[in-house]
Design an enzyme around this catalytic site. Structure first.
Site, PDB file in Angstrom:
ATOM      1  N   GLU A  97       0.769  -9.731  -0.106  1.00 56.39           N
ATOM      2  CA  GLU A  97      -0.624 -10.132   0.085  1.00 56.39           C
ATOM      3  C   GLU A  97      -1.316 -10.354  -1.262  1.00 56.39           C
ATOM      4  OE1 GLU A  97      -1.984  -8.279   4.296  1.00 56.39           O
ATOM      5  OE2 GLU A  97      -1.287  -6.813   2.826  1.00 56.39           O
ATOM      6  N   ALA A 141       0.828  -1.201   0.000  1.00 52.65           N
ATOM      7  CA  ALA A 141       0.000   0.000   0.000  1.00 52.65           C
ATOM      8  C   ALA A 141       0.865   1.255   0.000  1.00 52.65           C
ATOM      9  CB  ALA A 141      -0.927   0.005   1.211  1.00 52.65           C
TER      10      ALA A 141
END
Length: 276
Positions: free
Chosen positions: A127, A79
């Site tokens: 992820e 992110a």
């Protein structure tokens, strides 16, 4: 390759049936809400494309200026931390929810998903990679891990759940609480990566590997149903998992590929699958 709406993900399908989804946000391919929207759109594009049999996830590298030393490559650095520092707590929650839904969309798509990892694959990037069905990596190009503990948070877009399912609870807790980054050969020994190949020609080899799961080489419907049986069945009790397996098998018995495969076996010839 065609850019998605925000230009942060590119999509293309080749003539062999491999749908390539490439993260394109240099220098680290960090993902934002806009990139997740693009990734979501690309997954749906591949899902509805009847000529796409396998999905290959890659991260675009940023070439250095002429005469400059090579840049550090990233599959995805996770992110966008600067973005997370600007937005509200409520936005952060919705951002994680959307990321969860996007990665589940990969797992729910009845087509094999392969993450081709060249460069660092950390945090949310790992992820994303763990939401693929198979992972291949380019030796010596980077490391992987979930170091979110150093930010005072946990891996919040599936990391705690998928890592524990891949390597077991104790090893997952160790890797996440220590914030350990490991090389790809070590990742392979832990079961995080299926194959580690040399970096020269890596993407071409990943594409060739993906094409091996497409018609006429493989019955791609069977490949996709195997994926769905495992991804969904692993979360069920055995009896319910077996029921799912039977239903998926019945769908395959009704397919042209199953008829071709059984006929070819009985006729002692190589089958030619059509993905139908």
């Amino acid at each position: 390759m065609t850019p998605m709406k925000n230009g942060l993900v590119r999509y293309a399908r080749d003539e062999h049936g491999v749908a390539r989804i490439e993260l394109t946000n240099p220098p680290a391919n960090a993902y934002s809400y806009e990139m997740l929207r693009d990734l979501d759109d690309a997954i749906l594009e591949a899902r509805f494309d009847e000529k796409a049999h396998v999905i290959l996830l890659t991260g675009a590298g940023e070439p250095p200026p002429p005469g400059a030393p090579p840049r550090t490559r990233f599959f995805c650095a996770g992110a966008d931390i600067a973005m997370l520092g600007r937005v509200t707590t409520r936005f952060k929650y919705m951002f994680c929810l959307h990321a969860n839904e996007t990665m589940l969309r990969l797992e729910h798509t009845p087509k094999l998903v392969i993450a081709a990892i060249e460069g660092h694959c950390v945090g949310g990037g790992m992820e994303i990679a763990m939401s693929a069905d198979l992972r291949v990596a380019a030796r010596g190009t980077g490391k992987m891990g979930l170091p979110e503990v150093a930010l005072g948070v946990l891996p919040g877009t599936g990391g705690t759940q998928r890592l524990s399912r891949l390597v077991g609870k104790a090893r997952a807790i160790e890797l996440m609480t220590e914030g350990t980054l490991i090389d790809f050969d070590r990742a392979q020994t832990l079961g995080l990566v299926n194959h580690v190949w040399e970096k020269d020609g890596f993407v071409d080899r990943a594409l060739e590997y993906a094409r091996g799961f497409c018609p006429p080489n493989k019955a791609s419907l069977a490949v996709g149903h195997i994926k769905r049986a495992v991804q969904t069945g692993a979360e069920m009790a055995l009896e319910q998992g077996l029921a799912l397996e039977r239903e998926l098998q019945q769908r395959l018995f009704e397919s042209d590929d199953a008829r071709e495969g059984i006929a070819a076996y009985n006729e002692k010839r190589k089958p030619t699958f059509a993905g139908e």
